[in-house]
Design a protein around this motif. Structure first.
Motif, PDB file in Angstrom:
ATOM      1  N   ASP A  50      40.317  41.124  46.970  1.00 17.36           N
ATOM      2  CA  ASP A  50      39.158  41.848  46.447  1.00 17.36           C
ATOM      3  C   ASP A  50      39.550  42.794  45.314  1.00 17.36           C
ATOM      4  O   ASP A  50      38.713  43.136  44.475  1.00 17.36           O
ATOM      5  N   THR A  51      40.792  43.210  45.288  1.00 14.35           N
ATOM      6  CA  THR A  51      41.258  44.114  44.232  1.00 14.35           C
ATOM      7  C   THR A  51      41.121  43.483  42.851  1.00 14.35           C
ATOM      8  O   THR A  51      40.877  44.176  41.865  1.00 14.35           O
ATOM      9  N   ALA A  52      41.243  42.168  42.767  1.00 14.08           N
ATOM     10  CA  ALA A  52      41.161  41.466  41.482  1.00 14.08           C
ATOM     11  C   ALA A  52      39.764  40.904  41.227  1.00 14.08           C
ATOM     12  O   ALA A  52      39.601  40.027  40.385  1.00 14.08           O
ATOM     13  N   ARG A  53      38.766  41.420  41.909  1.00 12.58           N
ATOM     14  CA  ARG A  53      37.417  40.851  41.815  1.00 12.58           C
ATOM     15  C   ARG A  53      36.821  40.934  40.411  1.00 12.58           C
ATOM     16  O   ARG A  53      35.964  40.145  40.040  1.00 12.58           O
ATOM     17  N   THR A  54      37.285  41.861  39.597  1.00 13.72           N
ATOM     18  CA  THR A  54      36.748  41.980  38.244  1.00 13.72           C
ATOM     19  C   THR A  54      37.542  41.172  37.221  1.00 13.72           C
ATOM     20  O   THR A  54      37.194  41.153  36.047  1.00 13.72           O
ATOM     21  N   VAL A  55      38.594  40.516  37.665  1.00 14.77           N
ATOM     22  CA  VAL A  55      39.459  39.749  36.760  1.00 14.77           C
ATOM     23  C   VAL A  55      38.979  38.303  36.731  1.00 14.77           C
ATOM     24  O   VAL A  55      38.908  37.644  37.757  1.00 14.77           O
ATOM     25  N   THR A  56      38.631  37.831  35.544  1.00 18.14           N
ATOM     26  CA  THR A  56      38.199  36.440  35.394  1.00 18.14           C
ATOM     27  C   THR A  56      38.796  35.853  34.128  1.00 18.14           C
ATOM     28  O   THR A  56      38.962  36.544  33.121  1.00 18.14           O
ATOM     29  N   GLY A  57      39.131  34.598  34.195  1.00 15.71           N
ATOM     30  CA  GLY A  57      39.556  33.868  33.008  1.00 15.71           C
ATOM     31  C   GLY A  57      40.782  34.400  32.310  1.00 15.71           C
ATOM     32  O   GLY A  57      40.788  34.507  31.090  1.00 15.71           O
ATOM     33  N   ILE A  58      41.826  34.729  33.041  1.00 17.23           N
ATOM     34  CA  ILE A  58      43.050  35.214  32.400  1.00 17.23           C
ATOM     35  C   ILE A  58      44.222  34.297  32.724  1.00 17.23           C
ATOM     36  O   ILE A  58      44.168  33.512  33.660  1.00 17.23           O
ATOM     37  N   GLN A  59      45.258  34.420  31.936  1.00 15.14           N
ATOM     38  CA  GLN A  59      46.551  33.847  32.273  1.00 15.14           C
ATOM     39  C   GLN A  59      47.399  35.012  32.739  1.00 15.14           C
ATOM     40  O   GLN A  59      47.449  36.044  32.074  1.00 15.14           O
ATOM     41  N   LEU A  60      48.035  34.859  33.857  1.00 19.13           N
ATOM     42  CA  LEU A  60      48.856  35.931  34.410  1.00 19.13           C
ATOM     43  C   LEU A  60      50.312  35.467  34.433  1.00 19.13           C
ATOM     44  O   LEU A  60      50.751  34.822  35.371  1.00 19.13           O
ATOM     45  N   PRO A  61      51.065  35.748  33.380  1.00 21.88           N
ATOM     46  CA  PRO A  61      52.452  35.308  33.364  1.00 21.88           C
ATOM     47  C   PRO A  61      53.283  36.071  34.395  1.00 21.88           C
ATOM     48  O   PRO A  61      53.234  37.295  34.445  1.00 21.88           O
ATOM     49  N   VAL A  62      53.982  35.342  35.204  1.00 21.81           N
ATOM     50  CA  VAL A  62      54.927  35.921  36.167  1.00 21.81           C
ATOM     51  C   VAL A  62      56.272  35.293  35.789  1.00 21.81           C
ATOM     52  O   VAL A  62      56.800  34.441  36.478  1.00 21.81           O
TER      53      VAL A  62
END
Length: 69
Positions: A50-62
């Motif tokens: 739920d913490t990432a609920r506002t995150v949409t359409g990104i690339q998350l490089p790890v």
């Protein structure tokens, strides 16, 4: 004379002339560091939370800054 494998003279010259560019090449100039499986699973768990609920359409490089280039 042939250029030794792994040596790129134009890039070497550019880095000598512009040392401020060296950080962007860090991952290419050293042994590449690999992310731990725990790092990847932490990112997946965060994205599913739920913490990432506002995150949409990104690339998350790890990738430990391998995409800095």
């Amino acid at each position: 004379m042939a250029t030794p494998m792994g040596e790129d003279r134009p890039v070497g010259r550019m880095l000598r002339e512009h040392p401020e560019f060296a950080p962007a090449f860090r991952q290419l100039l050293t042994d590449p560091a690999l992310a731990d499986p725990d790092d990847v699973s932490d990112a997946v768990l965060w994205l599913a939370s739920d913490t990432a609920r506002t995150v949409t359409g990104i690339q998350l490089p790890v990738d430990l800054e391998a995409t800095a280039v």
